[in-house]
Scaffold this motif. Structure first.
Motif, PDB file in Angstrom:
ATOM      1  N   VAL A 181       0.839  -1.197   0.000  1.00 12.25           N
ATOM      2  CA  VAL A 181       0.000   0.000   0.000  1.00 12.25           C
ATOM      3  C   VAL A 181       0.875   1.249   0.000  1.00 12.25           C
ATOM      4  N   GLY A 182       1.910   1.254   0.846  1.00 15.95           N
ATOM      5  CA  GLY A 182       2.781   2.415   0.924  1.00 15.95           C
ATOM      6  C   GLY A 182       3.469   2.723  -0.396  1.00 15.95           C
ATOM      7  N   TYR A 183       3.910   1.692  -1.106  1.00 20.51           N
ATOM      8  CA  TYR A 183       4.568   1.871  -2.404  1.00 20.51           C
ATOM      9  C   TYR A 183       3.620   2.546  -3.394  1.00 20.51           C
ATOM     10  N   GLY A 184       2.384   2.034  -3.459  1.00 19.48           N
ATOM     11  CA  GLY A 184       1.406   2.627  -4.366  1.00 19.48           C
ATOM     12  C   GLY A 184       1.069   4.060  -3.998  1.00 19.48           C
ATOM     13  N   TYR A 185       0.907   4.318  -2.706  1.00 17.06           N
ATOM     14  CA  TYR A 185       0.602   5.677  -2.247  1.00 17.06           C
ATOM     15  C   TYR A 185       1.757   6.627  -2.556  1.00 17.06           C
ATOM     16  N   ALA A 186       2.988   6.203  -2.272  1.00 18.59           N
ATOM     17  CA  ALA A 186       4.142   7.068  -2.486  1.00 18.59           C
ATOM     18  C   ALA A 186       4.298   7.445  -3.956  1.00 18.59           C
ATOM     19  N   LEU A 187       4.101   6.478  -4.847  1.00 17.98           N
ATOM     20  CA  LEU A 187       4.224   6.757  -6.273  1.00 17.98           C
ATOM     21  C   LEU A 187       3.118   7.707  -6.741  1.00 17.98           C
ATOM     22  N   ALA A 188       1.882   7.472  -6.282  1.00 19.79           N
ATOM     23  CA  ALA A 188       0.766   8.343  -6.680  1.00 19.79           C
ATOM     24  C   ALA A 188       0.980   9.763  -6.169  1.00 19.79           C
ATOM     25  N   GLU A 207      12.082   3.017  -0.518  1.00 14.95           N
ATOM     26  CA  GLU A 207      12.157   2.269   0.743  1.00 14.95           C
ATOM     27  C   GLU A 207      11.159   1.104   0.717  1.00 14.95           C
ATOM     28  N   TYR A 208       9.929   1.402   0.309  1.00  9.35           N
ATOM     29  CA  TYR A 208       8.923   0.343   0.217  1.00  9.35           C
ATOM     30  C   TYR A 208       9.298  -0.675  -0.853  1.00  9.35           C
TER      31      TYR A 208
END
Length: 222
Positions: A181-188, A207-208
């Protein structure tokens, strides 16, 4: 809040608590409204009047907004972007602590037969909370002023829902939930970030990404 509103809120809490207890006891969301009403000590019509459907009650159990807000309020000295990721961490913490219970809830949402029920994954309370976080990031200058807060919130929630879907169907483990979830949020968010904040969000995405890559290596070696 008026006395009537307080009474209504109390009945909603009792119904949500009753549904939560019954689901934990039975491991099943296929509960009758009659059973929920009886456990909550309200009339049979009350759950329908206050929630409209059994699925809406399941959503209320899933959100547990009161406990979430209490935990979130205890965070101190966190900037607007970090608050979003802290909220993700708190949410995933519930899932990691009781995975079977939350899988049961998500399975019930995915099994829903009604079109309106399938599309309404965000309760009004949850939507308002996440929109406020995104709006705060815009006001802080972390996200561009042109960002549509509602659409960004919807996009983030779709990322969250997709991750939950892969988890429910055993395509990923609980340990991968937060980094996924964090990876997707950070990219968006990086795509909508101002120049000053974009490097930080890209670094968080990396990091994610490293965490997910490590999980893949561990899985391959097992």
């Amino acid at each position: 809040m008026t006395r009537r509103e307080e009474g209504k809120a109390d009945r909603r809490r009792r119904i949500t608590a009753a549904a939560r207890d019954l689901i934990r006891e039975t491991g099943d969301t296929g509960l009758s409204m009659r059973a929920i009403a009886a456990r909550a000590e309200v009339s049979l019509s009350t759950p329908y009047n206050l929630f409209g459907s059994k699925r809406a009650i399941v959503l209320a159990v899933l959100d547990d907004i009161d406990d979430f807000q209490a935990r979130f309020a205890r965070m101190q000295g966190v900037d607007a972007i970090e608050r979003i990721f802290q909220a993700v961490s708190i949410t995933i913490g519930y899932y990691a602590a009781d995975p079977e219970f939350y899988k049961t809830l998500w399975t019930a949402l995915l099994d829903s037969s009604g079109k309106d029920e399938r599309t309404a994954l965000l309760t009004p309370e949850r939507k308002a909370f996440w929109m406020a976080l995104v709006a705060e990031a815009v006001r802080a200058g972390a996200l561009g002023a042109e960002v549509d807060v509602e659409l960004m919130t919807r996009n983030l929630d779709l990322t969250f829902a997709a991750t939950m879907l892969t988890w429910v169907f055993e395509a990923t483990g609980a340990e991968a939930l937060e980094p996924s979830v964090g990876y997707g949020y950070a990219l968006a968010l990086a795509g909508a970030a101002t120049d000053a904040w974009r490097p930080r969000l890209l670094a968080k995405a990396l990091e994610y990404q490293d965490q997910l890559a490590e999980l893949q290596r561990m899985a391959a070696a097992a």
